[in-house]
Design a protein around this motif. Structure first.
Motif, short mmCIF file in Angstrom:
data_model
loop_
_atom_site.label_atom_id
_atom_site.label_comp_id
_atom_site.label_asym_id
_atom_site.label_seq_id
_atom_site.Cartn_x
_atom_site.Cartn_y
_atom_site.Cartn_z
N ASP A 290 0.84 -1.19 0.00
CA ASP A 290 0.00 0.00 0.00
C ASP A 290 0.88 1.25 0.00
O ASP A 290 1.31 1.73 1.04
N ASN B 70 1.29 5.06 -2.38
CA ASN B 70 0.73 5.90 -3.44
C ASN B 70 1.53 5.80 -4.74
O ASN B 70 0.96 5.81 -5.83
N CYS C 66 -5.81 -1.11 2.23
CA CYS C 66 -5.03 -0.03 2.85
C CYS C 66 -4.48 -0.47 4.20
O CYS C 66 -5.07 -1.29 4.90
N ARG D 217 -3.68 4.63 7.33
CA ARG D 217 -3.93 5.57 6.23
C ARG D 217 -5.10 6.48 6.61
O ARG D 217 -6.15 6.03 7.02
#
Length: 154
Positions: free
Chosen positions: A76, A78, A95, A99
């Motif tokens: 996980d 970005n 996730c 987060r």
């Protein structure tokens, strides 16, 4: 004779990174693998045991053209999600609990992620892999490729 030179004589030269690292269980090697929808190995990368998973994901995905990328919470990130989106694929990654803005994922599609776990289980049936008999990382990776080829032939 001097003590500095005498201890070095007769010893083998260091052989570089052998993909061994400290973890809770002692010296370990981590196998990073990409599999297809049928659970057959596509790519294998070795790292020391303490190394993280997400930094190697781009190398595993390079050259592949998946429709979906299923991975566990360790992936996980970005940047990885952006890479997967740029490939035109869907990221099916839960996730991490910390987060701030949870990202939804297809839970039904995620249920199929166990195919990678089953592939690892099949590889571990080879005792040489389960116990890492080979001292050199190149030899260990070579046998992993041989075992992966055997899985493709089944």
């Amino acid at each position: 004779r001097s003590s500095a030179g005498s201890h070095r004589k007769g010893r083998r030269a260091k052989r570089g990174d052998q993909a061994l690292g400290r973890s809770r269980g002692g010296l370990t090697t981590k196998i990073h693998m990409a599999v297809d929808a049928l659970g057959r190995p596509l790519k294998l990368i070795l790292t020391p045991g303490q190394r993280g998973d997400a930094p190697l994901a781009p190398a595993l995905l390079q050259g592949l053209s998946p429709r979906r990328v299923l991975a566990d919470k360790a992936y996980d990130a970005n940047t990885l999600r952006g890479l997967i989106a740029s490939m035109g694929a869907e990221a099916v990654i839960p996730c991490i609990p910390t987060r701030k803005q949870p990202i939804p994922y297809d839970f039904e599609a995620y249920k199929v992620r166990n195919t990678i776990e089953r592939c690892f289980n099949k590889l571990k049936h080879f005792r040489r892999i389960a116990t890492r008999f080979d001292r050199r990382a190149a030899n260990f990776l070579s046998f992993l490729h041989l075992a992966a080829a055997m899985l493709w032939m089944r």
